[in-house]
Write an enzyme that holds these catalytic residues in place. Structure first.
Site, PDB file in Angstrom:
ATOM      1  N   LYS A  72     -12.855 106.900 -48.117  1.00 36.61           N
ATOM      2  CA  LYS A  72     -13.495 106.632 -46.826  1.00 36.61           C
ATOM      3  C   LYS A  72     -14.494 107.726 -46.467  1.00 36.61           C
ATOM      4  CE  LYS A  72     -12.100 102.696 -45.155  1.00 36.61           C
ATOM      5  NZ  LYS A  72     -11.236 102.283 -44.067  1.00 36.61           N
ATOM      6  N   ASP A  94      -4.631 103.047 -42.632  1.00 40.08           N
ATOM      7  CA  ASP A  94      -3.556 102.404 -43.399  1.00 40.08           C
ATOM      8  C   ASP A  94      -2.151 102.835 -42.978  1.00 40.08           C
ATOM      9  OD1 ASP A  94      -5.465 100.985 -44.645  1.00 40.08           O
ATOM     10  OD2 ASP A  94      -5.231 101.855 -46.628  1.00 40.08           O
ATOM     11  N   ASP A 140      -8.392 100.236 -39.504  1.00 42.25           N
ATOM     12  CA  ASP A 140      -7.800  98.951 -39.867  1.00 42.25           C
ATOM     13  C   ASP A 140      -7.751  98.011 -38.665  1.00 42.25           C
ATOM     14  OD1 ASP A 140      -6.955  99.797 -42.625  1.00 42.25           O
ATOM     15  OD2 ASP A 140      -5.807 101.221 -41.438  1.00 42.25           O
TER      16      ASP A 140
END
Length: 560
Positions: free
Chosen positions: A183, A256, A279
């Site tokens: 990321k 996550d 998310d």
């Protein structure tokens, strides 16, 4: 080399043996300083590099080209992933130059879909070079002092995970570290956030993955996951340590976390620190952007859609909540009224009022007074949605019957199969176009190639969070944001939708090309930063006269 970096023009070394090495050798072993064959003759002379390198000099562009050629020769996607990560370990400028110049080609090997396999095998491919911080339960009470071990003090963006819900693959424990690393690489490649300002973190609270616990080579703690107040205290210690170390404008991105923790932690912390959950909120913003952009093809505005979700986890609930928020902004209705246009199907069928008592908290707001039906097809027939959004990780759940039913109800049905990785997608674009006779407005979570159907080329849009989170990060870093709100996510989604060019829409694609991701991220960042100044949540003052020029000026461009 580990423990050494350049910050503010000074070099901080933690390795006493490193002090005895020649300066040139240290430079070559420091990823942020290494240029490989890019050092000029004068630099080699003055920096003690002569003899440590072959005599040839190569430009950065030549090095990029050679690197990409070598990557292409790797036989498997995972080998390409490992190759790129190894490059980051030794020559970070070249690594980010490759990502920036070849973003569209390289992104699948840095993040989805390959990062899923990389996380599953992270303990096996671990390279012994620090790319972030691993904070375990054994470190409780010491997290603030451990942050001092990271060699860079000016950290502005942290992505952190506890590894419980990695993509659609479940609990990967400490092996989930591949997600924060990937990321933050995209923060730099896609939005120009300087890599020295980024820190990946994994909170190792154990794992419930028995295969990991049984693996003799697993690199994390070998016990079941910590839960309850002790877990919350550990996460809280990290959050407070990060703010104490880096200041209240450090951006903390949850990544996550499992459903049981993700919503709860976000709601607890979002009014206290500068944080967001990619998310829940990033996925929501990119999906909302696709809905907003699809109006050009369907003629249906967000406030007149009827949405049906296959899947009611954190991604689905996050998208649904942001869509409801967008309807509220567009219409002025109450959020409760706006939610009535949004329905969900979970493993037990349609989420409805008669099931309220047994529902998880994040589903309850979408439990409407409708008759319960047991499956997706029955729900499609009962609800008659205009948009079908898949976040279930149930491969092929959008079958031919479902898509033909959607097409019979809608001239241009919106079909989003957003589950990652590719193997978990609810349907492929080829299936969506074929079964809808080319009328579906399709988006996926993972990349797919263009589809030829009935003499027309369709470009499936990838609802990639990389369209959103790097721009959010750039905005936060540029203006020193102290909070990130739902309004920011709505504004980011609108900016992304507005960035879709006409030629993409003509190919039924509702997202811009990833080759233009840095310009897209700039547009997102400028829109969000403007909102931060308008709402008094920016700490870099005064507000720049030309905000776009200012944001562009802070974007990192890899170069020598």
């Amino acid at each position: 080399m580990p423990g050494e970096t350049t910050t503010g023009g000074t070099c901080r070394t933690n390795d006493p043996e490193g002090a005895s090495l020649g300066n040139g050798y240290r430079v070559l072993k420091t990823p942020s300083l290494n240029k490989g064959l890019g050092f000029t003759s004068a630099e080699r002379e003055t920096m003690g590099l002569k003899g440590l390198l072959p005599p040839a000099t190569l430009t950065l562009e030549a090095q990029v080209e050679l690197t990409v050629q070598e990557m292409r020769r790797k036989s498997t996607p995972l080998e390409k992933y490992v190759f790129l990560q190894s490059l980051q370990d030794v020559h970070s400028t070249l690594y980010y130059a490759v990502l920036s110049r070849h973003t569209y080609e390289v992104m699948p090997f840095v993040y989805t879909p390959v990062v899923g396999e990389a996380c599953q095998k992270f303990s096996q491919i671990y390279r012994h070079t620090p790319q972030g911080l691993y904070l375990s339960l054994q470190d409780r009470g010491q997290l603030r002092s451990i942050l001092d071990n990271w060699p860079v003090d000016d950290i502005r963006a942290i992505v952190f995970t506890d590894g419980e819900r990695i993509l659609g693959l479940g609990d990967q424990g400490i092996d989930g570290m591949g997600i924060p690393i990937g990321k933050l690489a995209l923060y730099t490649a896609c939005a120009g956030v300087h890599p020295s300002h980024c820190l990946p973190v994994t909170l190792d609270v154990g794992t419930n993955n028995q295969a990991k616990l049984d693996d003799p080579y697993y690199i994390g703690l070998k016990h079941r996951r910590l839960t309850g107040p002790e877990y919350d205290a550990f996460v809280g210690e990290f959050m407070e340590a990060a703010v104490d170390k880096y200041g209240e404008s450090v951006m903390l991105q949850f990544e996550d976390f499992g459903n049981n923790n993700a919503f709860r932690l976000l709601h607890h912390w979002q009014e206290k620190v500068c944080c967001f959950n990619d998310d829940i909120q990033g996925t929501a913003a990119v999906a909302l952007a696709g809905i907003l952009a699809s109006t050009a093809l369907t003629g249906i505005r967000v406030e007149t859609h009827r949405f049906l979700f296959m899947g009611a986890g954190e991604a689905g609930a996050g998208i649904a909540e942001l869509i409801a928020y967008a309807i509220k902004v567009e219409t002025g209705k109450t959020i409760e009224e706006c939610r009535k246009q949004i329905f969900m199907v979970d493993s037990k069928g349609l989420v409805c009022l008669s099931r309220l008592e047994g529902l998880q908290h994040h589903k309850r707001d979408f439990a409407h007074d409708v008759e319960h039906v047991p499956d997706l097809l029955s729900a499609v027939k009962a609800i008659k949605p205009t948009a079908l959004i898949g976040v279930s990780t149930l491969a092929k759940s959008f079958n031919e019957t479902i898509i033909r039913e959607m097409s019979a109800m809608n001239k241009r049905p919106v079909i989003f199969a957003l589950s990652n990785p590719t193997s978990k997608a609810e349907c492929t674009p080829e299936e969506a176009y074929k079964w809808s006779n080319g009328m579906a407005v399709f988006a996926s979570g993972s990349p797919f190639e263009p589809v030829e159907f009935n003499g027309k080329t369709y470009i499936p849009g990838q609802g990639n969070n990389a369209y959103i989170f790097p721009g959010i990060g750039l905005a936060a870093v540029a203006c020193g944001a102290t909070r990130i709100t739902d309004l920011d996510m709505y504004i980011a989604a609108k900016a992304l939708a507005d960035a879709v060019p006409e030629d993409r829409l003509e190919a039924s694609c509702i997202y811009p090309h990833l080759e233009n991701i840095r310009e897209v991220s700039l547009k997102v960042a400028v829109a969000v930063a403007a909102n931060k100044y308008a709402t008094g949540q920016a700490s870099v003052l005064p507000k720049p006269t030309d905000l776009e020029s200012y944001v562009r000026s802070v974007m990192y461009e890899p170069g020598y």
